[in-house]
Design an enzyme around this catalytic site. Structure first.
Site, mmCIF file in Angstrom:
data_model
loop_
_atom_site.group_PDB
_atom_site.id
_atom_site.type_symbol
_atom_site.label_atom_id
_atom_site.label_comp_id
_atom_site.label_asym_id
_atom_site.label_seq_id
_atom_site.Cartn_x
_atom_site.Cartn_y
_atom_site.Cartn_z
ATOM 1 C CE1 TYR A 49 52.147 72.981 2.767
ATOM 2 C CE2 TYR A 49 53.948 74.235 2.817
ATOM 3 C CZ TYR A 49 53.165 73.620 3.425
ATOM 4 O OH TYR A 49 53.141 73.529 4.912
ATOM 5 C CB ILE A 230 57.376 78.959 9.068
ATOM 6 C CG1 ILE A 230 56.353 78.014 9.646
ATOM 7 C CG2 ILE A 230 58.652 78.481 9.306
ATOM 8 C CD1 ILE A 230 55.998 76.669 8.537
HETATM 9 P P1 A2P Z 1 49.459 88.430 3.241
HETATM 10 O O1 A2P Z 1 49.922 87.198 2.838
HETATM 11 O O2 A2P Z 1 48.421 88.884 2.434
HETATM 12 O O3 A2P Z 1 50.433 89.296 3.754
HETATM 13 P P2 A2P Z 1 50.006 82.730 9.326
HETATM 14 O O4 A2P Z 1 51.328 82.755 9.080
HETATM 15 O O5 A2P Z 1 49.513 82.719 10.861
HETATM 16 O O6 A2P Z 1 49.270 81.578 8.468
HETATM 17 O O7 A2P Z 1 49.270 84.068 8.872
HETATM 18 C C1 A2P Z 1 49.304 84.405 7.358
HETATM 19 C C2 A2P Z 1 48.327 85.453 7.178
HETATM 20 O O8 A2P Z 1 48.829 86.658 7.965
HETATM 21 C C3 A2P Z 1 48.156 85.863 5.837
HETATM 22 O O9 A2P Z 1 46.913 86.179 5.298
HETATM 23 C C4 A2P Z 1 49.081 87.084 5.641
HETATM 24 O O10 A2P Z 1 48.530 87.878 4.464
HETATM 25 C C5 A2P Z 1 48.881 87.677 6.899
HETATM 26 N N1 A2P Z 1 50.230 88.483 7.567
HETATM 27 C C6 A2P Z 1 51.509 88.059 7.432
HETATM 28 N N2 A2P Z 1 52.253 89.092 8.207
HETATM 29 C C7 A2P Z 1 51.453 90.133 8.377
HETATM 30 C C8 A2P Z 1 51.725 91.330 8.804
HETATM 31 N N3 A2P Z 1 52.907 91.771 9.169
HETATM 32 N N4 A2P Z 1 50.599 92.219 8.995
HETATM 33 C C9 A2P Z 1 49.445 91.774 8.418
HETATM 34 N N5 A2P Z 1 49.185 90.784 8.165
HETATM 35 C C10 A2P Z 1 50.332 89.842 7.821
#
Ligand code: A2P
Length: 275
Positions: A49, A230
């Protein structure tokens, strides 16, 4: 406070942490600070990362605000490219410690890279690091059942964690069952399907019925399966929302409706395909 899951080495980790994949260098310190202030105590990082110095800076600042290092679980992973070898794993581990300016609690092999034929020897190096007392827990990421079986057969040491892609489209039921028989914690990456599943009509309906967000519904599903996860967000209010999952429970019917969403679709690479 998130609930904890016991590991097969006698330690425990918070079931719910937050991930830092694709969080930019400029944003990492702010995101880690927001996550810690929201109440997260597990931070999922990795050499790949590229933001471990920024994670370290945020942890050092958190200590000044009274969030003690020993409350935290810091995870990192050996990337294994260009070189997947025991010596490269040790070098990478030491670089991560230097970048974080603190020790690593959980160290994992990021990908098995099976065509290179090295992952068992790399696992032996992680076992050595643990026996030297340099890392509390060791695990793997993106390992299939067959890869883990080789580790067990050839070293006798069972990984504490396997961090794999998992979400309602890819629930990984068979792998979870194998983990559970062997005392391995399943930790889901991309647990929200990189946000793509948040628009699913079934998830939306379940969320509306419980007056929660789609993300909260999916996070609760993971926890009720007994796994760790996570989710990633760069927004403080979403980080806080994703941790606010204790005031409701999904019914058996909700769980069955989410189980029916399985398509096998991945948002990332299959473990056998990354070399
Ligand atoms: P952002 O960073 O703009 O909040 P994953 O963990 O499955 O990879 O998903 C990550 C994605 O989900 C990111 O694009 C994040 O966007 C979005 N995300 C995380 N939590 C939420 C939430 N509570 N509501 C809407 N989108 C979310």
């Amino acid at each position: 406070m998130p609930s904890t899951l016991e590991l097969n080495d006698g330690s425990a980790i918070p079931a719910l942490g937050f991930g830092l994949y694709k969080v930019s260098l400029e944003e990492t310190e702010r995101v880690v600070t927001a996550g810690l202030d929201a109440g997260y105590r597990l931070i999922d990082g990795a050499e790949f990362y590229g933001n471990e110095r920024e994670v370290g800076a945020a942890i050092a600042q958190a200590a000044d605000r009274g969030i003690a290092r020993d409350e935290l679980t810091l995870t990192s992973k050996f990337w294994g490219d260009p070189e997947q070898s025991p010596a490269a794993a040790r070098t990478a581990f030491e670089a991560t410690e230097r970048n974080l300016c603190t020790n690593v609690d959980v160290y994992m092999i990021h990908w098995p890279r099976p065509a290179r034929g090295q992952f068992v020897d790399v696992w032996r190096e992680l076992i050595a690091l643990q026996r030297e007392g340099r890392v509390r827990s060791i695990g793997v990421s993106n390992f299939t059942q067959a890869h883990i079986q080789r580790l067990i057969d050839e070293t006798g040491v069972v990984p504490a964690i396997n961090q794999v892609e998992s979400h309602p489209w890819l629930p990984q039921h068979e792998l979870r069952a194998f983990h559970s028989v062997n005392g391995i914690v399943t930790q889901a990456w991309s647990p929200l399907g990189r946000a793509r599943i948040l628009d699913d009509p079934t998830i939306k309906k379940i969320a509306e019925a419980h007056k929660i967000s789609p993300a909260q519904a999916i996070i609760r599903w993971h926890l009720q399966l007994g796994g760790a996860l996570i989710p990633k967000s760069t927004h403080p209010h979403r980080l806080a929302q994703n941790l606010d999952i204790d005031g409701f429970a999904l019914s058996d019917d909700d769980m069955a409706r989410i189980a029916a969403l399985e398509t096998g679709e991945r948002t990332g690479t299959h473990p056998d395909d990354r070399q």
